[in-house]
Design a protein around this motif. Structure first.
Motif, PDB file in Angstrom:
ATOM      1  N   ARG A  35       0.844  -1.198   0.000  1.00  0.00           N
ATOM      2  CA  ARG A  35       0.000   0.000   0.000  1.00  0.00           C
ATOM      3  C   ARG A  35       0.877   1.245   0.000  1.00  0.00           C
ATOM      4  N   HIS A  36       0.376   2.276  -0.646  1.00  0.00           N
ATOM      5  CA  HIS A  36       1.122   3.526  -0.825  1.00  0.00           C
ATOM      6  C   HIS A  36       0.368   4.663  -0.149  1.00  0.00           C
ATOM      7  N   PHE A  37       1.097   5.453   0.663  1.00  0.00           N
ATOM      8  CA  PHE A  37       0.509   6.590   1.357  1.00  0.00           C
ATOM      9  C   PHE A  37       1.325   7.843   1.061  1.00  0.00           C
ATOM     10  N   PRO A  38       0.937   8.652   0.058  1.00  0.00           N
ATOM     11  CA  PRO A  38       1.609   9.944  -0.158  1.00  0.00           C
ATOM     12  C   PRO A  38       1.130  10.943   0.889  1.00  0.00           C
ATOM     13  N   LEU A  39       2.059  11.613   1.575  1.00  0.00           N
ATOM     14  CA  LEU A  39       1.700  12.504   2.677  1.00  0.00           C
ATOM     15  C   LEU A  39       2.152  13.933   2.406  1.00  0.00           C
ATOM     16  N   ARG A  40       1.441  14.878   3.023  1.00  0.00           N
ATOM     17  CA  ARG A  40       1.779  16.303   2.895  1.00  0.00           C
ATOM     18  C   ARG A  40       1.628  16.963   4.253  1.00  0.00           C
ATOM     19  N   GLU A  41       2.686  17.662   4.699  1.00  0.00           N
ATOM     20  CA  GLU A  41       2.597  18.404   5.946  1.00  0.00           C
ATOM     21  C   GLU A  41       1.737  19.645   5.735  1.00  0.00           C
ATOM     22  N   PRO A  42       0.830  19.954   6.657  1.00  0.00           N
ATOM     23  CA  PRO A  42      -0.199  20.974   6.402  1.00  0.00           C
ATOM     24  C   PRO A  42       0.310  22.395   6.195  1.00  0.00           C
ATOM     25  N   ILE A  43       1.380  22.801   6.858  1.00  0.00           N
ATOM     26  CA  ILE A  43       1.851  24.181   6.761  1.00  0.00           C
ATOM     27  C   ILE A  43       3.021  24.313   5.775  1.00  0.00           C
ATOM     28  N   SER A  44       4.040  23.527   5.961  1.00  0.00           N
ATOM     29  CA  SER A  44       5.220  23.627   5.092  1.00  0.00           C
ATOM     30  C   SER A  44       4.950  23.102   3.690  1.00  0.00           C
ATOM     31  N   GLY A  45       3.996  22.175   3.578  1.00  0.00           N
ATOM     32  CA  GLY A  45       3.741  21.554   2.283  1.00  0.00           C
ATOM     33  C   GLY A  45       4.743  20.470   1.924  1.00  0.00           C
ATOM     34  N   ASN A  46       5.665  20.151   2.846  1.00  0.00           N
ATOM     35  CA  ASN A  46       6.653  19.112   2.592  1.00  0.00           C
ATOM     36  C   ASN A  46       5.955  17.781   2.326  1.00  0.00           C
ATOM     37  N   ARG A  47       6.393  17.073   1.271  1.00  0.00           N
ATOM     38  CA  ARG A  47       5.752  15.815   0.883  1.00  0.00           C
ATOM     39  C   ARG A  47       6.740  14.661   0.933  1.00  0.00           C
ATOM     40  N   TYR A  48       6.239  13.499   1.286  1.00  0.00           N
ATOM     41  CA  TYR A  48       7.013  12.273   1.247  1.00  0.00           C
ATOM     42  C   TYR A  48       6.034  11.108   1.163  1.00  0.00           C
ATOM     43  N   SER A  49       6.538   9.948   0.827  1.00  0.00           N
ATOM     44  CA  SER A  49       5.689   8.771   0.618  1.00  0.00           C
ATOM     45  C   SER A  49       6.052   7.655   1.578  1.00  0.00           C
ATOM     46  N   LEU A  50       5.025   6.974   2.082  1.00  0.00           N
ATOM     47  CA  LEU A  50       5.219   5.777   2.894  1.00  0.00           C
ATOM     48  C   LEU A  50       4.707   4.565   2.126  1.00  0.00           C
ATOM     49  N   LEU A  51       5.381   3.443   2.314  1.00  0.00           N
ATOM     50  CA  LEU A  51       4.907   2.156   1.804  1.00  0.00           C
ATOM     51  C   LEU A  51       4.656   1.232   2.983  1.00  0.00           C
ATOM     52  N   ARG A  52       3.562   0.466   2.888  1.00  0.00           N
ATOM     53  CA  ARG A  52       3.316  -0.610   3.833  1.00  0.00           C
ATOM     54  C   ARG A  52       3.310  -1.912   3.048  1.00  0.00           C
ATOM     55  N   ILE A  53       4.211  -2.822   3.391  1.00  0.00           N
ATOM     56  CA  ILE A  53       4.204  -4.116   2.727  1.00  0.00           C
ATOM     57  C   ILE A  53       3.828  -5.194   3.744  1.00  0.00           C
ATOM     58  N   LYS A  54       3.052  -6.158   3.256  1.00  0.00           N
ATOM     59  CA  LYS A  54       2.547  -7.227   4.116  1.00  0.00           C
ATOM     60  C   LYS A  54       2.966  -8.565   3.536  1.00  0.00           C
ATOM     61  N   THR A  55       3.353  -9.496   4.400  1.00  0.00           N
ATOM     62  CA  THR A  55       3.814 -10.809   3.941  1.00  0.00           C
ATOM     63  C   THR A  55       2.717 -11.863   4.122  1.00  0.00           C
ATOM     64  N   ARG A  56       2.975 -13.032   3.530  1.00  0.00           N
ATOM     65  CA  ARG A  56       2.027 -14.139   3.641  1.00  0.00           C
ATOM     66  C   ARG A  56       1.772 -14.509   5.097  1.00  0.00           C
ATOM     67  N   SER A  57       2.769 -14.338   5.958  1.00  0.00           N
ATOM     68  CA  SER A  57       2.617 -14.679   7.371  1.00  0.00           C
ATOM     69  C   SER A  57       1.893 -13.602   8.166  1.00  0.00           C
ATOM     70  N   GLY A  58       1.599 -12.469   7.527  1.00  0.00           N
ATOM     71  CA  GLY A  58       0.881 -11.394   8.204  1.00  0.00           C
ATOM     72  C   GLY A  58       1.765 -10.299   8.760  1.00  0.00           C
ATOM     73  N   LEU A  59       3.093 -10.449   8.668  1.00  0.00           N
ATOM     74  CA  LEU A  59       3.984  -9.398   9.144  1.00  0.00           C
ATOM     75  C   LEU A  59       3.880  -8.163   8.256  1.00  0.00           C
ATOM     76  N   VAL A  60       4.019  -6.992   8.880  1.00  0.00           N
ATOM     77  CA  VAL A  60       3.905  -5.718   8.156  1.00  0.00           C
ATOM     78  C   VAL A  60       5.187  -4.920   8.342  1.00  0.00           C
ATOM     79  N   GLY A  61       5.669  -4.333   7.259  1.00  0.00           N
ATOM     80  CA  GLY A  61       6.841  -3.472   7.319  1.00  0.00           C
ATOM     81  C   GLY A  61       6.542  -2.113   6.721  1.00  0.00           C
ATOM     82  N   TRP A  62       7.169  -1.084   7.279  1.00  0.00           N
ATOM     83  CA  TRP A  62       6.953   0.291   6.816  1.00  0.00           C
ATOM     84  C   TRP A  62       8.250   0.876   6.273  1.00  0.00           C
TER      85      TRP A  62
END
Length: 357
Positions: A35-62
């Protein structure tokens, strides 16, 4: 056993055999969802992206990387769904999400082994991480002085005096970094360096463009002030060229470009030259968590930049999306996390709240 029972068994075996074979080929660490989460800080407007990956065993990494509105997330899903989460070293440099993939995979490996990422990578090499903030970040003992943008080429004495006034205002017991942002000509950068070198800054960051080796050589040859480069560099070969020529004193791989594994490779290039590493970071708190693990896994780490937004709303956002607050420093140092993986929890509800449009 009756013939009817034998026939039923054969039919069942024929039906489940492909499924059993597929499961035998698969691994609990295979990636099943991204999953992809593009983010924006409300005042500065600084942007960056987070990824969440999930495995067959249910583990999640960010993981985190820079924001790229043109990045093809569908291509990323197609290429990486079904691949093992331990294959972080195989992420190609051409993948726009390579840093986020790298960090998220290492987060999963830490959780699998019940160890912080820096332990997975052979650390810790230190017990705390020295850090500094952006300009106006008074919470950090190390100051950042952004040089005023030149109005024309070949600045004169007035420009030098203006910079000296700013530097002289810094208390004698406070370290500082002089940030040129690559805006000066080699001649101007050399003049500034000569004017300021007796003030002993930690280093002169991006005094001029690194694209021209001879330009960098001019600055390096006219000052003893340490020089740092890394802005916009996405190829370790650029660092290698600067190192080989003896033109760089602080290598600054961007964690949003290289991730943890890629930045470690750059650090390994610098180590034989006795050159320090001060990774670049202008993204969010997941990137800060990754930077802490990077620092604790390399021997030649120097200091880590932490984005410190001026607006309280932006700082509140960063605290809201990640816990614990990994960006709070104590006497200029960040604490190592002790829990498995990156050692953070991500608030997905907050990610939706601050999603970039």
């Amino acid at each position: 056993m009756s013939q009817t029972a034998l026939h039923r068994r054969e039919r069942l075996r024929a039906r489940i055999a492909p499924q059993v074979a597929a499961e035998a080929r698969s691994s609990p660490l295979d990636i099943t969802e991204i999953r992809h989460f593009p983010l924006r800080e409300p005042i500065s407007g600084n942007r960056y992206s987070l990824l969440r990956i999930k495995t067959r065993s249910g583990l999640v990494g960010w993981g985190e990387c820079g924001y790229d509105p043109n990045a093809d997330f569908n291509a990323l899903q197609s290429a990486w769904t079904g691949k093992p989460a331990h294959a972080y070293a195989t992420v190609p440099p051409s993948t726009p999400f390579r840093a986020a993939l790298d960090i998220a995979m290492l987060d999963i490996l830490g959780k699998v082994t019940s160890a912080p990422v820096y332990r997975v990578l052979g650390g810790p090499t230190r017990n705390k991480v020295r850090a500094y903030g952006s300009p106006r970040a008074e919470a950090f003992p190390v100051a950042v002085i952004n040089l005023p943008a030149p109005v024309s080429r070949n600045q004169g004495k007035a420009y030098q005096n203006r910079i000296l006034e700013v530097v002289d205002a810094i208390p004698d017991d406070r370290d500082f970094v002089l940030a040129g942002n690559g805006q000066l000509t080699p001649g101007d950068a050399a003049s500034v360096a000569r004017s300021i070198e007796t003030k002993h800054p930690l280093w002169f960051d991006e005094p001029c463009s690194h694209a021209n080796i001879e330009a960098v050589r001019k600055v390096s040859g006219e000052t003893v002030m340490p020089l740092g480069f890394g802005e916009g560099i996405d190829d370790p070969g650029v660092f290698q060229a600067l190192l080989r020529e003896g033109l760089i004193d602080v290598v600054r791989p961007d964690i949003a470009i290289f991730g943890i594994h890629g930045a470690r490779r750059v650090a390994a290039l610098a180590e034989p030259y006795y050159v320090a590493v001060a990774p670049r970071h202008s993204g969010g708190p997941v990137g800060t968590a990754a930077a802490i693990h990077l620092a604790a896994s390399i021997p030649n780490f120097f200091i880590q930049h932490v984005p410190a937004p001026a607006a309280e709303q932006d700082r509140a956002m960063r605290r809201e999306i990640v816990s614990p607050d990994v960006e709070t420093n104590k006497d200029g140092f960040l604490e190592l996390t002790k829990t498995p993986g990156l050692g953070i929890q991500v608030n997905e509800a907050a990610l939706e709240k601050y999603r970039a449009s």
